[in-house]
Scaffold this motif. Structure first.
Motif, PDB file in Angstrom:
ATOM      1  N   ARG A  55       1.445  -0.718   0.377  1.00  0.00           N
ATOM      2  CA  ARG A  55       0.133   0.374   0.002  1.00  0.00           C
ATOM      3  C   ARG A  55       1.190   1.461  -0.336  1.00  0.00           C
ATOM      4  NH1 ARG A  55      -2.605  -3.165   4.877  1.00  0.00           N
ATOM      5  NH2 ARG A  55      -4.144  -4.250   3.568  1.00  0.00           N
ATOM      6  N   ASP A  56       1.966   1.286   0.821  1.00  0.00           N
ATOM      7  CA  ASP A  56       3.175   2.235   0.725  1.00  0.00           C
ATOM      8  C   ASP A  56       3.271   2.786  -0.546  1.00  0.00           C
ATOM      9  OD1 ASP A  56       2.489   2.337   3.959  1.00  0.00           O
ATOM     10  OD2 ASP A  56       3.932   1.254   4.068  1.00  0.00           O
ATOM     11  N   LEU A  57       3.681   1.979  -1.237  1.00  0.00           N
ATOM     12  CA  LEU A  57       3.903   2.420  -2.584  1.00  0.00           C
ATOM     13  C   LEU A  57       3.007   1.892  -3.626  1.00  0.00           C
ATOM     14  CD1 LEU A  57       6.750  -0.440  -2.782  1.00  0.00           C
ATOM     15  CD2 LEU A  57       7.415   2.100  -2.310  1.00  0.00           C
ATOM     16  N   GLY A  58       2.034   2.062  -2.646  1.00  0.00           N
ATOM     17  CA  GLY A  58       0.903   2.121  -4.401  1.00  0.00           C
ATOM     18  C   GLY A  58       0.424   1.421  -4.922  1.00  0.00           C
ATOM     19  N   ILE A  59       0.720   0.087  -5.086  1.00  0.00           N
ATOM     20  CA  ILE A  59       0.553  -1.530  -6.424  1.00  0.00           C
ATOM     21  C   ILE A  59      -0.280  -1.870  -5.103  1.00  0.00           C
ATOM     22  CG2 ILE A  59       3.165  -0.266  -7.000  1.00  0.00           C
ATOM     23  CD1 ILE A  59       4.366  -2.288  -4.793  1.00  0.00           C
ATOM     24  N   ASP A  60      -0.977  -2.039  -4.971  1.00  0.00           N
ATOM     25  CA  ASP A  60      -1.926  -2.786  -3.888  1.00  0.00           C
ATOM     26  C   ASP A  60      -3.360  -2.985  -4.634  1.00  0.00           C
ATOM     27  OD1 ASP A  60      -2.603  -0.472  -3.399  1.00  0.00           O
ATOM     28  OD2 ASP A  60      -3.442  -0.619  -1.421  1.00  0.00           O
ATOM     29  N   PHE A  61      -3.115  -3.549  -6.264  1.00  0.00           N
ATOM     30  CA  PHE A  61      -3.854  -3.697  -6.710  1.00  0.00           C
ATOM     31  C   PHE A  61      -5.193  -4.389  -6.868  1.00  0.00           C
ATOM     32  CE2 PHE A  61      -0.292  -1.870  -9.490  1.00  0.00           C
ATOM     33  CZ  PHE A  61      -0.249  -0.365  -9.091  1.00  0.00           C
ATOM     34  N   TRP A  62      -5.367  -5.129  -6.217  1.00  0.00           N
ATOM     35  CA  TRP A  62      -5.598  -6.342  -5.709  1.00  0.00           C
ATOM     36  C   TRP A  62      -6.675  -6.476  -4.465  1.00  0.00           C
ATOM     37  CZ3 TRP A  62      -0.558  -6.594  -7.648  1.00  0.00           C
ATOM     38  CH2 TRP A  62      -1.469  -6.577  -8.796  1.00  0.00           C
TER      39      TRP A  62
END
Length: 414
Positions: A58-65
């Protein structure tokens, strides 16, 4: 702009690549497969990720699912008795939800994102000779490919590796059509079923190429009745064996699996490896140094479900160490310090995992049994999967376990 090479495009390699990319580093990522080859290949793992690991994404903004993957809110433990009845059966509630996303889905998407953001993606299986050449043109080389020739560059740390042979035979099947546990149909939970002397079955909800699914994951004691998957190439035969063993050892799980079918022909996996901690620095023939990442240097058995969690935590730890180091050279002392920082987290995972591979002592059985009597015990054990450091305070020593259980019983008025 500092140039960094990352070899390996799994959870840790890709997460670290995307994190460094967002910080302005010039990143080259080497993978032995394209995104499409990963997406349409065989499943790679079971990956149930808990709150802390998910927060790094989430911190990297890559929690797409987040909105698609099943929201796993509990972790249950069952223990089978001699007649395949349940001696223990409880569910602990997680403080922050967990989730599982098929790595074929996640890694393919992350790899495409890395390229879209301007990263240099090289599709090539790297050998030691390749790294020897590349190391001269990069400020830092990180090896995040946990299998193959490159791992041999990192010496086994005997003091931290009590096992020199595989402790479990692993067999995974991704399925559609699994029914709910009737005892807790209102929320999703990972189920850990222990069959003393035989092995373990883990059942976890997941998100895969075809949507919502479940993973049936056997861990068998080598040479025992679960160690029957070696050499099985036919996915349907793999599933048949999985269900046959379910019916024999865990009838309560088999009852909800009578109508399952594989998610796809690539939805099975079998294998084994010796849990090993390695020295973190590899030396190239030319004298150059490379730093090992995640399961290249700390490879634990999946019995505690920590692989992807540890990979995410390693990537986050290395990201912080690299950024904080600024323009200074990535020398041997820095490499060792970066690993030591990660080991402060990883050592708890290794200690707990190795303990769970051994036959449980009486006080551990007492703790597991107490989970069925006292909900706080079940909850604490479940949340230890997110933060294994907590097991230090109540799990390993009989005196600490006895003191903790007495406190819980006293608070409950028992």
């Amino acid at each position: 702009m500092r140039k960094i090479l990352i070899v390996g495009a799994g959870q840790s390699g890709l997460q670290l690549a995307l994190g460094l990319q967002s910080q302005g580093y010039e990143i080259t990522l080497m993978s032995n497969r394209t995104a499409d080859e990963i997406r349409h290949g065989r499943v790679m793992s079971t990956q149930c990720m808990f709150h802390t690991a998910l927060q790094h994404e989430r911190d990297l903004g890559i929690d797409f699912w987040e909105s698609q993957a099943p929201r796993i809110e509990g972790l249950g433990v069952s223990v089978a008795g001699p007649e395949s009845q349940r001696l223990v059966d409880w569910v602990g509630r997680l403080e922050g939800h967990a989730q599982s996303v098929d790595q074929r889905v996640k890694m393919a998407a992350w790899m495409e994102l890395f390229a879209q953001r301007g990263g240099q993606l090289v599709i090539h299986g790297a050998a030691v000779g390749d790294l020897d050449y590349f190391a001269r043109t990069y400020d830092l080389v990180l090896v995040a490919a946990g299998k193959g020739e490159l791992v041999s560059m990192f010496a086994r740390d005997a003091a931290r590796s009590p096992y020199d042979a595989p402790q479990r035979a692993l067999a995974v099947a991704y399925v559609h059509g699994l029914g709910p546990r009737p005892e807790h149909p209102d929320f999703d939970a990972v189920r850990c079923n222990l069959v003393p002397g035989v092995g373990e079955l883990f059942v976890m909800p997941t998100w895969t190429l075809s949507g919502r699914a479940d993973i049936l994951f056997w861990e068998g004691v080598p040479g025992g009745p679960l160690d029957v998957f070696q050499g099985i190439r036919d996915p349907q035969e793999h599933l048949r064996l999985t269900l046959e063993l379910l019916e024999r050892f865990l009838p309560w799980e088999y009852a909800r699996a009578t109508r399952v079918e594989l998610t796809d022909e690539g939805g099975t996996l079998a294998g084994r490896y010796a849990p090993t901690v390695r020295k973190p620095i590899g030396r190239l023939p030319s004298g150059g140094l490379v730093l090992g990442v995640a399961d290249v240097v700390v490879a634990n058995d999946p019995i505690t479900g920590q692989g992807s969690n540890s990979a995410a935590k390693c990537a986050a730890s290395y990201l912080a160490s690299i950024v904080e180091h600024g323009e200074k050279p990535f020398d041997e002392a820095w490499m060792q310090s970066a690993f030591d920082r990660y080991w402060e987290t990883a050592r708890h995972v290794t200690k707990w995992t190795n303990a769970m591979l051994a036959p449980p002592p009486a006080h551990v059985l007492d703790v597991i049994g107490a989970g069925g009597q006292f909900q706080p015990v079940a909850d604490r054990f479940a949340n230890g999967f997110d933060d294994p450091a907590d097991f230090e305070d109540f799990f390993y020593e009989p005196e600490l376990a006895e003191k903790y259980l007495a406190e819980v019983a006293g608070a409950a008025g028992v």
